[in-house]
Design an enzyme around this catalytic site. Structure first.
Site, PDB file in Angstrom:
ATOM      1  CD  GLU A  61      88.888  -4.773  16.478  1.00 53.19           C
ATOM      2  OE1 GLU A  61      87.963  -4.355  15.749  1.00 53.19           O
ATOM      3  OE2 GLU A  61      89.952  -4.163  16.634  1.00 53.19           O
ATOM      4  CE  LYS A 119      80.817  -8.286   9.874  1.00 50.40           C
ATOM      5  NZ  LYS A 119      79.637  -7.433   9.832  1.00 50.40           N
ATOM      6  NE  ARG A 163      83.717   1.419   8.792  1.00 60.70           N
ATOM      7  CZ  ARG A 163      84.562   0.670   8.112  1.00 60.70           C
ATOM      8  NH1 ARG A 163      84.120  -0.315   7.380  1.00 60.70           N
ATOM      9  NH2 ARG A 163      85.854   0.916   8.183  1.00 60.70           N
ATOM     10  NE  ARG A 170      79.259   0.578   4.357  1.00 62.11           N
ATOM     11  CZ  ARG A 170      79.622  -0.630   4.811  1.00 62.11           C
ATOM     12  NH1 ARG A 170      79.207  -1.045   5.982  1.00 62.11           N
ATOM     13  NH2 ARG A 170      80.388  -1.392   4.102  1.00 62.11           N
ATOM     14  CD  GLU A 182      79.003  -1.443  12.509  1.00 61.14           C
ATOM     15  OE1 GLU A 182      79.780  -0.807  11.790  1.00 61.14           O
ATOM     16  OE2 GLU A 182      78.078  -2.135  12.055  1.00 61.14           O
ATOM     17  CE  LYS A 240      82.444  -9.619   5.019  1.00 54.18           C
ATOM     18  NZ  LYS A 240      81.594  -8.687   4.380  1.00 54.18           N
TER      19      LYS A 240
HETATM   20  P1  AMP Z   1      80.271  -6.375   6.116  1.00 49.80           P
HETATM   21  O1  AMP Z   1      79.388  -5.161   6.064  1.00 49.80           O
HETATM   22  O2  AMP Z   1      79.537  -7.656   6.318  1.00 49.80           O
HETATM   23  O3  AMP Z   1      81.287  -6.407   4.999  1.00 49.80           O
HETATM   24  O4  AMP Z   1      81.151  -6.276   7.453  1.00 49.80           O
HETATM   25  C1  AMP Z   1      82.033  -5.218   7.672  1.00 49.80           C
HETATM   26  C2  AMP Z   1      81.354  -4.161   8.524  1.00 49.80           C
HETATM   27  O5  AMP Z   1      81.223  -4.607   9.871  1.00 49.80           O
HETATM   28  C3  AMP Z   1      82.152  -2.895   8.649  1.00 49.80           C
HETATM   29  O6  AMP Z   1      81.953  -2.073   7.532  1.00 49.80           O
HETATM   30  C4  AMP Z   1      81.608  -2.287   9.931  1.00 49.80           C
HETATM   31  O7  AMP Z   1      80.488  -1.488   9.600  1.00 49.80           O
HETATM   32  C5  AMP Z   1      81.113  -3.486  10.723  1.00 49.80           C
HETATM   33  N1  AMP Z   1      81.879  -3.771  11.952  1.00 49.80           N
HETATM   34  C6  AMP Z   1      81.331  -4.179  13.115  1.00 49.80           C
HETATM   35  N2  AMP Z   1      82.258  -4.375  14.058  1.00 49.80           N
HETATM   36  C7  AMP Z   1      83.454  -4.087  13.489  1.00 49.80           C
HETATM   37  C8  AMP Z   1      84.802  -4.120  13.961  1.00 49.80           C
HETATM   38  N3  AMP Z   1      85.120  -4.491  15.195  1.00 49.80           N
HETATM   39  N4  AMP Z   1      85.775  -3.759  13.084  1.00 49.80           N
HETATM   40  C9  AMP Z   1      85.487  -3.403  11.826  1.00 49.80           C
HETATM   41  N5  AMP Z   1      84.226  -3.357  11.325  1.00 49.80           N
HETATM   42  C10 AMP Z   1      83.218  -3.704  12.139  1.00 49.80           C
END
Ligand code: AMP
Length: 604
Positions: free
Chosen positions: A273, A275, A280, A295, A325, A448
Site C-alpha cells: 500500500e 504509505k 493516524r 494514535r 491516515e 514499511k
Molecule cells: P512510522 O510512523 O514511520 O512507523 O510508519 C507507520 C505509520 O504510517 C502508521 O502509523 C500510519 O500512521 C502511517 N501510514 C500511512 N499509510 C499507511 C498504510 N497504508 N497502512 C498503514 N499505515 C500507514
C-alpha cells in the site's frame, strides 16, 4: 484500601530495578484488593487518574504544588523552592519536609486510596475564580493527613511524574500472577531471578498472559481486566467487548530493509500500500455519531469537524471502527502536503472551519477493527480489507481505501514502490494478508519500506541554558530513546535545525501564517522549545537542566555510532530536528532495540 499500602508498594517498585521482582510485589497487593477498588488501584499504578481515553487532565503546575507543600508544612514558598532545587523532585521535598514537621506535631489521619483519588480528580474539574486557592487546599488537605512517604507519592502523582519504572507489560503479568499464580504453581526464584512452574504449566502461563493481553487490547483498560478476572474468573474476559466510541491502541509496524526483506517478513502474496505521510486517525461511527481519535487516543473530533459529514456520506455501515491516515491536500494543486502542514490542526480549538478550508484532509482507510458490532481483530487482513472496499464510497480528496496492490511477484512490488515514490509518497507498507490486527504492538504483520534512513522519534530529557545571543533560551537538547521496561536512555544531543527566532521583517500576513504553522520545522525556534520545556524542568545544575520526559521530536542524522558517552551506548552523528511529534505517545518513541537494529542495518 489504605493509601499507605500503595505508598509502600510504590517505594518497593522505585527501589527495585528488576522487572520480575516488581511484578511479584504488584501481584501480592492485587491478590488482596477487592474488586471494587481494582480500577482505582490499576490507574494509580499506571500513574494516571483518568482512563487513557478520557479527555480530562490533572493539569497542575509545579508552582501551585509548591504552594500547597508550603501550606501543609508551614514553610514559605521560597524555602520549598530552595529545597526543590537541591532534590530535583518535589515529591522528595514534600517527603523530607513533612518528616520534619511530623516529628514536631505527630498529627496523622488515615488516608484511603479513595480519598486521594477523589481529591486529585477534583483538581481537574476545579475551574474559575478562586480555583487556584481551592486546588492548593485540595493538595494541602491530603498532605496534612499524609505520612512523609505518602506525601512523596501524592505529590508525584499530582505532577504525573511517578518514577516507579512500571510498564504495562509488568502490570499485565502481575494480573496473571495474582489470579492464576496459585493454580499454576508459580514460584519466583529470587536468587536466579527466574520463574519456576509446577510441571508443564509454563505453556499454560504463556496462554494466560496472551488471553489477559487480548482482554486488555480490546478494553484498553487494565483495571477492567483485573476487576473482571477477580469477579468473574477467566470466562469473564469474554464479556469484554470492543466498543464503538472507546478507542483502542493502534497496530504498529516494523521497518524492512527493502522490498525483498519485506516479502520475506510478511510472506506472499502480500498487500502493498501507499504509505501516506499524514497522521493516524481511528474513526468510530455509530449511527449518526462520529468520533475521531489520534494514535495517542486523544479525541480530536472537534478539530476535524468536517470529517463527520465525509464519514456519514461515504461509509455504508451502521457501526464501524476504521484505521486511517489523514493526509493534507494542497488546495491549489491538489497534491499531498507534508505532515507538518496539517499537524497544526490536531490541537486546534478555534478557527476550525477556516483551517479545514485552508488545509483539507483526505482520509485513507487502510484497516477495519469492527463492523456492525462485530469485532474483526482476529479476522485475516484480506477479509477486513474486502469489507473496506465494499463499504467505502471512494471520492479522491475526501476519502479512499488506501491504494493497494496484492502480489507475490517482487518485480511488481518494486514497480509499485517506485510508482509510490514518484507520486511523492514517502514509501510503501507491505502487509500480510492473513494477519490479525494486533493493537499496540510493533509486530511484523506489516512493514514499511522507505528509501531514506529511518528518522528517530526521541524524547527530550535535558538541555543547557544558552549563552551569548542565546542567553535565556534552552539549547543543546539531550535526547533519549526507551528500553523495554520504559526507562529513558540518552542517545545524543541536538542543537541544529532550530531557528534562532522568527524573522522580524515578516509582514502581518506572514505572521498569521507563522502562527498557524507553530509546529512546522520552519518555526521550531529556541524560543518555542524554551516555552514548551520550561514547565517540565525537574532539576537544574549550573547551566544544565533536566526535564520530565514529555516533548517528543523527530530527528534526522547522518549515522548512528557506538558511544560510551550516552546511556544507550549509542550516539547520533549530526542530528537535526525535523519536527515536533505531539501526535505520538511516549510509549511509541524509538526503542533501544530499534536504535541497535538501525545501527546494524547501516553497516550492511
Ligand atoms: P512510522 O510512523 O514511520 O512507523 O510508519 C507507520 C505509520 O504510517 C502508521 O502509523 C500510519 O500512521 C502511517 N501510514 C500511512 N499509510 C499507511 C498504510 N497504508 N497502512 C498503514 N499505515 C500507514
Amino acid at each position: 484500601m489504605r493509601y499507605a499500602e500503595l505508598a509502600e508498594l510504590y517505594s518497593t517498585l522505585e527501589q527495585t530495578p528488576k522487572r520480575l521482582l516488581k511484578t511479584k510485589a504488584i501481584a501480592e497487593v492485587l491478590v488482596k484488593t477487592p474488586g471494587s477498588e481494582m480500577s482505582t488501584l490499576l490507574l494509580f499504578l499506571e500513574g494516571r487518574i483518568f482512563p487513557i481515553s478520557s479527555e480530562e487532565k490533572i493539569g497542575v503546575a509545579a508552582k501551585l504544588v509548591l504552594r500547597a507543600i508550603a501550606l501543609a508544612t508551614g514553610r514559605t514558598a521560597d524555602e520549598i523552592e530552595k529545597h526543590w532545587k537541591k532534590t530535583g523532585d518535589l515529591g522528595m521535598t514534600a517527603e523530607q519536609l513533612l518528616a520534619k514537621k511530623k516529628q514536631a506535631t505527630l498529627q496523622h489521619t488515615l488516608l484511603t486510596l479513595q480519598k486521594v483519588f477523589t481529591n486529585i480528580q477534583k483538581l481537574a474539574s476545579t475551574e474559575g475564580e478562586g480555583s487556584v486557592d481551592r486546588k492548593i487546599q485540595l493538595i494541602a488537605e491530603l498532605l496534612t493527613s499524609a505520612t512523609p512517604l505518602e506525601g512523596k507519592y501524592i505529590i508525584r502523582m499530582v505532577l504525573e511524574d511517578l518514577r516507579i519504572g512500571v510498564g504495562e507489560g509488568a502490570l499485565r503479568d502481575a494480573i496473571v500472577w495474582a489470579f492464576f499464580g496459585k493454580e499454576l504453581g508459580l514460584i519466583l526464584n529470587e536468587e536466579k531471578l527466574k520463574l519456576d512452574f509446577a510441571d508443564g504449566s509454563r505453556e499454560k502461563y504463556n496462554a494466560l498472559v496472551k488471553e489477559v493481553q487480548q482482554g486488555y487490547d480490546i478494553s484498553n483498560d487494565l483495571g477492567e481486566v483485573a476487576k473482571t478476572l477477580k469477579e468473574k474468573g477467566l470466562q469473564g474476559l469474554n464479556t469484554l467487548k470492543l466498543t464503538t466510541g472507546k478507542p483502542i491502541k493502534v497496530m504498529l509496524f516494523q521497518k524492512a530493509k527493502d522490498m525483498e526483506d519485506a516479502f520475506k517478513t510478511v510472506g506472499t502474496p502480500a498487500a502493498i500500500e501507499y504509505k501516506y505521510d499524514g497522521f493516524r486517525m481511528q474513526v468510530h461511527k455509530k449511527g449518526k455519531d462520529v468520533l475521531i481519535f489520534t494514535r495517542r487516543l486523544d479525541n480530536v473530533t472537534q478539530a476535524f469537524a468536517e470529517i463527520k459529514k465525509v464519514i456519514l456520506d461515504h461509509v455504508k455501515a451502521e457501526e464501524v471502527i476504521l484505521d486511517c491516515e489523514a493526509v493534507g491536500i494542497d488546495v491549489k494543486n491538489k497534491k499531498y502536503l507534508p505532515f507538518q502542514m496539517i499537524s497544526q490542526r490536531i490541537k486546534r480549538k478555534y478557527d476550525i472551519e477556516k483551517m479545514a478550508e485552508k488545509y483539507p484532509v483526505e482520509i485513507n482507510v487502510f484497516d477495519l477493527l469492527s463492523y456492525n458490532g462485530k469485532n474483526l481483530l482476529h479476522e485475516p487482513f484480506a477479509d477486513r480489507r474486502s469489507i473496506i472496499n465494499k463499504i467505502i464510497k471512494a471520492e479522491p480528496g475526501k476519502i479512499i481505501p488506501a491504494h493497494q496492490l496484492v502480489t507475490s511477484d517482487p518485480k511488481q512490488g518494486e514497480k509499485f514502490y517506485k510508482e509510490a515514490l514518484r507520486a511523492g509518497l514517502e514509501g510503501v507498507m507491505v502487509k500480510s494478508l492473513t494477519a490479525v490486527y494486533q493493537p499496540g504492538s510493533r509486530v511484523g504483520f506489516g512493514v514499511k519500506v522507505k528509501p531514506t534512513m529511518e528518522n528517530l522519534d526521541l524524547v527530550i530529557v535535558g538541555a543547557e541554558w544558552g549563552t551569548g545571543k542565546r542567553a535565556g533560551w534552552l539549547t543543546s537538547f539531550t535526547l533519549a530513546c526507551q528500553d523495554d521496561d520504559g526507562n529513558f536512555l540518552s542517545v545524543g544531543k541536538v542543537g541544529t535545525g532550530f531557528k534562532e527566532k522568527e524573522d522580524e521583517e515578516d509582514t502581518e500576513n506572514k505572521k498569521e501564517e507563522m502562527e498557524d504553522e507553530k509546529n512546522t520545522k520552519e518555526s521550531v525556534t529556541f524560543e518555542t522549545m524554551t516555552q514548551l520545556l520550561k514547565p517540565l524542568i525537574t532539576k537544574e545544575k549550573g547551566r544544565e537542566v533536566f526535564f520530565k520526559p514529555k516533548i517528543i521530536i523527530e530527528v534526522a542524522y547522518e549515522e548512528i555510532q557506538k558511544s560510551p558517552s550516552y546511556e544507550s551506548g549509542y550516539a547520533l552523528r549530526f542530528p537535526r530536528i525535523l519536527r515536533l511529534r505531539d501526535d505520538k505517545p511516549l510509549s511509541e518513541i524509538t526503542t533501544l532495540s530499534q536504535v541497535e537494529e538501525y545501527f546494524k542495518e547501516q553497516k550492511k
